[in-house]
Design a protein around this motif. Structure first.
Motif, PDB file in Angstrom:
ATOM      1  N   GLY A 190       0.690  -0.637   0.312  1.00 24.95           N
ATOM      2  CA  GLY A 190      -0.135   0.269   0.059  1.00 24.95           C
ATOM      3  C   GLY A 190       1.043   1.384   0.197  1.00 24.95           C
ATOM      4  N   ASP A 191       0.402   2.311  -0.272  1.00 24.35           N
ATOM      5  CA  ASP A 191       0.858   3.318  -0.236  1.00 24.35           C
ATOM      6  C   ASP A 191       0.442   4.444   1.357  1.00 24.35           C
ATOM      7  N   MET A 192       1.149   5.311   1.393  1.00 25.12           N
ATOM      8  CA  MET A 192       0.268   6.607   1.896  1.00 25.12           C
ATOM      9  C   MET A 192       0.375   7.761   1.046  1.00 25.12           C
ATOM     10  N   VAL A 193      -0.894   8.281   1.111  1.00 26.58           N
ATOM     11  CA  VAL A 193      -1.210   9.461  -0.033  1.00 26.58           C
ATOM     12  C   VAL A 193      -1.863  10.629   1.275  1.00 26.58           C
ATOM     13  N   THR A 194      -1.041  11.900   0.490  1.00 26.05           N
ATOM     14  CA  THR A 194      -2.178  12.923   0.784  1.00 26.05           C
ATOM     15  C   THR A 194      -2.886  14.458   0.095  1.00 26.05           C
ATOM     16  N   SER A 195      -3.314  13.904  -1.166  1.00 21.17           N
ATOM     17  CA  SER A 195      -4.245  13.984  -1.991  1.00 21.17           C
ATOM     18  C   SER A 195      -5.167  13.085  -2.737  1.00 21.17           C
ATOM     19  N   VAL A 196      -6.381  13.629  -3.294  1.00 17.67           N
ATOM     20  CA  VAL A 196      -7.113  12.433  -3.960  1.00 17.67           C
ATOM     21  C   VAL A 196      -6.099  11.781  -4.939  1.00 17.67           C
ATOM     22  N   ASP A 197      -5.658  12.936  -6.336  1.00 16.14           N
ATOM     23  CA  ASP A 197      -4.847  12.328  -7.156  1.00 16.14           C
ATOM     24  C   ASP A 197      -4.169  11.664  -6.621  1.00 16.14           C
ATOM     25  N   ASP A 198      -3.047  11.010  -5.474  1.00 15.12           N
ATOM     26  CA  ASP A 198      -2.285  10.508  -5.450  1.00 15.12           C
ATOM     27  C   ASP A 198      -2.670   9.311  -5.111  1.00 15.12           C
ATOM     28  N   ALA A 199      -3.984   9.276  -4.340  1.00  9.13           N
ATOM     29  CA  ALA A 199      -5.075   7.954  -4.013  1.00  9.13           C
ATOM     30  C   ALA A 199      -5.937   7.488  -5.096  1.00  9.13           C
ATOM     31  N   VAL A 200      -5.574   7.967  -5.975  1.00  7.50           N
ATOM     32  CA  VAL A 200      -6.401   7.264  -7.735  1.00  7.50           C
ATOM     33  C   VAL A 200      -4.852   6.821  -7.667  1.00  7.50           C
ATOM     34  N   ALA A 201      -3.984   7.449  -7.783  1.00  6.41           N
ATOM     35  CA  ALA A 201      -2.433   6.785  -8.573  1.00  6.41           C
ATOM     36  C   ALA A 201      -1.836   5.356  -7.893  1.00  6.41           C
ATOM     37  N   ALA A 202      -2.383   6.420  -6.739  1.00  6.69           N
ATOM     38  CA  ALA A 202      -1.808   4.634  -5.758  1.00  6.69           C
ATOM     39  C   ALA A 202      -2.608   3.082  -5.735  1.00  6.69           C
ATOM     40  N   ALA A 203      -4.069   3.723  -6.142  1.00  5.13           N
ATOM     41  CA  ALA A 203      -5.348   2.360  -6.859  1.00  5.13           C
ATOM     42  C   ALA A 203      -5.033   1.852  -8.021  1.00  5.13           C
ATOM     43  N   GLU A 204      -3.975   2.704  -9.429  1.00  5.00           N
ATOM     44  CA  GLU A 204      -4.250   2.411 -10.111  1.00  5.00           C
ATOM     45  C   GLU A 204      -3.117   1.340 -10.199  1.00  5.00           C
ATOM     46  N   ARG A 205      -1.704   1.341  -9.448  1.00  3.29           N
ATOM     47  CA  ARG A 205      -0.367   0.776  -9.205  1.00  3.29           C
ATOM     48  C   ARG A 205      -0.697  -0.179  -8.731  1.00  3.29           C
ATOM     49  N   LEU A 206      -2.056  -0.733  -7.211  1.00  2.16           N
ATOM     50  CA  LEU A 206      -2.290  -1.658  -7.205  1.00  2.16           C
ATOM     51  C   LEU A 206      -2.863  -2.296  -7.854  1.00  2.16           C
ATOM     52  N   LEU A 207      -4.307  -2.009  -8.746  1.00  6.31           N
ATOM     53  CA  LEU A 207      -5.022  -2.807  -9.003  1.00  6.31           C
ATOM     54  C   LEU A 207      -3.926  -4.019 -10.453  1.00  6.31           C
ATOM     55  N   ALA A 208      -3.409  -3.418 -10.574  1.00  8.85           N
ATOM     56  CA  ALA A 208      -1.700  -4.077 -11.748  1.00  8.85           C
ATOM     57  C   ALA A 208      -1.885  -5.058 -10.903  1.00  8.85           C
ATOM     58  N   ASP A 209      -1.914  -5.021 -10.052  1.00  9.00           N
ATOM     59  CA  ASP A 209      -1.347  -6.873  -9.373  1.00  9.00           C
ATOM     60  C   ASP A 209      -2.691  -7.523  -9.270  1.00  9.00           C
ATOM     61  N   ALA A 210      -4.578  -6.962  -9.246  1.00  9.66           N
ATOM     62  CA  ALA A 210      -5.903  -7.615  -9.282  1.00  9.66           C
ATOM     63  C   ALA A 210      -5.950  -8.015  -8.261  1.00  9.66           C
ATOM     64  N   PRO A 211      -5.673  -7.330  -6.957  1.00  7.50           N
ATOM     65  CA  PRO A 211      -6.122  -8.051  -5.903  1.00  7.50           C
ATOM     66  C   PRO A 211      -7.554  -7.833  -5.283  1.00  7.50           C
ATOM     67  N   PRO A 212      -8.228  -8.436  -4.561  1.00 10.41           N
ATOM     68  CA  PRO A 212      -9.369  -8.776  -4.572  1.00 10.41           C
ATOM     69  C   PRO A 212     -10.157  -7.515  -4.433  1.00 10.41           C
ATOM     70  N   VAL A 213      -9.730  -6.560  -3.548  1.00 11.98           N
ATOM     71  CA  VAL A 213     -10.757  -5.202  -2.568  1.00 11.98           C
ATOM     72  C   VAL A 213      -9.361  -4.450  -3.371  1.00 11.98           C
ATOM     73  N   ILE A 214      -9.426  -3.388  -3.055  1.00 17.37           N
ATOM     74  CA  ILE A 214      -9.265  -2.008  -2.498  1.00 17.37           C
ATOM     75  C   ILE A 214      -9.225  -1.186  -0.841  1.00 17.37           C
ATOM     76  N   VAL A 215      -8.562  -1.196  -0.606  1.00  9.82           N
ATOM     77  CA  VAL A 215      -9.194  -0.575   0.922  1.00  9.82           C
ATOM     78  C   VAL A 215      -8.067   1.240   0.815  1.00  9.82           C
ATOM     79  N   ALA A 267     -11.509   9.048  -1.086  1.00  9.88           N
ATOM     80  CA  ALA A 267     -10.400   9.844  -0.186  1.00  9.88           C
ATOM     81  C   ALA A 267     -11.204  10.704  -0.539  1.00  9.88           C
ATOM     82  N   GLU A 268     -11.738  11.632  -1.078  1.00  9.87           N
ATOM     83  CA  GLU A 268     -12.757  12.742  -1.270  1.00  9.87           C
ATOM     84  C   GLU A 268     -13.424  12.609   0.359  1.00  9.87           C
ATOM     85  N   PHE A 269     -13.943  12.152   0.458  1.00 11.21           N
ATOM     86  CA  PHE A 269     -14.985  12.213   1.051  1.00 11.21           C
ATOM     87  C   PHE A 269     -13.648  12.422   2.600  1.00 11.21           C
TER      88      PHE A 269
END
Ligand code: GDP
Ligand code: MN
Length: 398
Positions: free
Chosen positions: A22-47, A76-78
């Motif tokens: 996982g990644d620590m992020v401080t913005s919505v954009d970085d949260a999205v970028a982290a999710a894109e990176r992690l989804l490349a591994d096809a995990p069952p879910v993202i938290v 992330a926005e919420f």
């Protein structure tokens, strides 16, 4: 000292305890970028998880288990746009500045595993329950027999036989047992090596069986650590994890001046020297029907500058309707306190009643200083003893 979950996960990973990526992020954009990176591994879910020094995030809606980048953005926005309120936060909640975006896991079972110091037994103790997860407080309150405690030998720490025994008590099976034993032993070692006062994994999960892992995997998906402040001088790496934005700003400011400040929720500010005197001062205020708003311990030998700062901190609290100064001058000289009171009054200015009880070294000089300044301090009264001082301050705020 507390740290964030993402920092705790890094400590666990460094001790060979399995945690999801996982990644620590401080913005919505970085949260999205982290999710894109992690989804490349096809995990069952993202938290997506708020990183604040308080628990109960799941129930507060600040842990979101999602599947898509859009859902990560929404979560992330919420979280970055709302304060988190849980039973472990102040009533107006905490601001969320950091998020953890991590690979999620499928969960078969949630276990509670922690190590802390049991002061009654005077040993470090492993605490575990087969019923981990967000209801652990309720389990502990209603069915204490579901919480297992294993006292640790002061030199040997957690022994392998104890960890195995615990694995069976928790109902672990097959290859889960060996995974749990290795993990618990590593956690116990990490606890000692980092001078932790609490190392908690809740939940420690067992994942469902798959072809690759027919017995499932034992993985830590939440972690909380507290460390002994008095050990920070020899824990450089841990000390660097300190996040000042999670601390009460007044407590931080006090610390900079070598003062210890504790905020409470009553109306009487207390300036004292020494922890024991602080406790008895609060007791006697309570005895006379008052409630301390805080106490500020200036210690044995504070500078006049520090004492002035102490007044500024105490008087800066809106809740303070009266102040009790209770100083026993042993090393601390009473006249120094008296001069600081006058200096603070002139600098900050205060209108609330101030009751001063000084005793000990240079007390006569101190009384002379206060006497001389009394016309400039119209709300100040001196007291001859502690009982009298407490009565006066309680009457003044009533
Ligand atoms: P806390 O409420 O602050 O203790 O936050 P946790 O990290 O413990 O998360 C709360 C709950 O969210 C957990 O007990 C799980 O039930 C759920 N959760 C957290 N991470 C995951 C995950 O990776 N997968 C699934 N399925 N649920 C999760
Ligand atoms: Mn948790």
């Amino acid at each position: 000292m507390k740290i964030h979950e993402y920092q705790a996960r890094a400590l666990l990973a460094g001790a060979d305890i399995p945690v999801p990526d996982g990644d620590m992020v401080t913005s919505v954009d970085d949260a999205v970028a982290a999710a894109e990176r992690l989804l490349a591994d096809a995990p069952p879910v993202i938290v997506v998880k708020a990183q604040v020094h308080a628990g109960g995030r799941g129930k507060a809606g600040f842990v979101k288990v999602v599947r898509t980048v859009d859902e990560v953005r929404e979560a992330a926005e919420f979280m970055l746009g709302n304060r988190m309120i849980s039973p472990q936060t102040p009533p107006d909640g905490l601001e969320v500045d950091r998020l953890l975006v991590a690979e999620g896991v499928d969960i078969d079972r949630e276990i509670y595993l922690a190590i802390t110091t049991d002061r009654t037994r005077r040993t470090n103790t492993v605490i575990a329950s087969a019923e981990g997860g967000v209801e652990i407080e309720q389990v502990a309150a209603e069915r204490p027999e579901a919480i297992h405690k294993v006292p640790l030998h002061p030199l040997d720490g957690l022994c392998p036989y104890q960890a195995r025994d615990l694995a069976f008590t928790l109902g672990l099976k097959g290859k889960q047992v060996r995974q749990f034993v290795a993990l618990a032993l590593n956690l116990a070692q990490l606890f000692v090596e980092t001078d932790a006062s609490l190392a908690e994994i809740n939940p420690l999960v067992v994942t469902p069986a798959t072809d690759e892992h027919p017995d499932g995997q034992v993985i830590a998906i939440d972690a909380k650590f507290n460390f002994d402040d008095n050990a920070m001088f020899r824990q450089q790496a841990i000390a660097e994890l300190f996040d000042p934005t999670e601390e009460d700003p007044d407590e931080l400011r006090a610390r900079e001046f070598g003062l210890s400040f504790v905020a409470l929720d009553g109306t009487i500010g207390c300036l004292v020297n020494g922890a024991g005197l602080a406790m008895s001062t609060m007791d006697i205020i309570k005895l006379h029907g008052g409630d301390p708003a805080n106490f500020l311990d200036v210690g044995g030998d504070a500078s006049q500058e520090a004492v002035t700062e102490a007044f500024r901190i105490i008087l800066g609290e809106d809740s303070v309707k009266g102040v009790l100064v209770n100083i026993f001058g042993g090393i601390m000289q009473c006249d120094r306190i008296a001069r600081a009171i006058v200096a603070a009054a002139e600098e900050v200015g205060f209108e609330v009643p101030l009751i001063v009880r000084l005793e000990g070294t240079n007390v006569d000089a101190a009384r002379a200083v206060l006497e001389e300044a009394s016309s400039r301090l119209p709300t100040m009264r001196t007291a001859m003893d502690l009982g009298d001082a407490a009565k006066q301050v309680c009457a003044a705020v009533a």
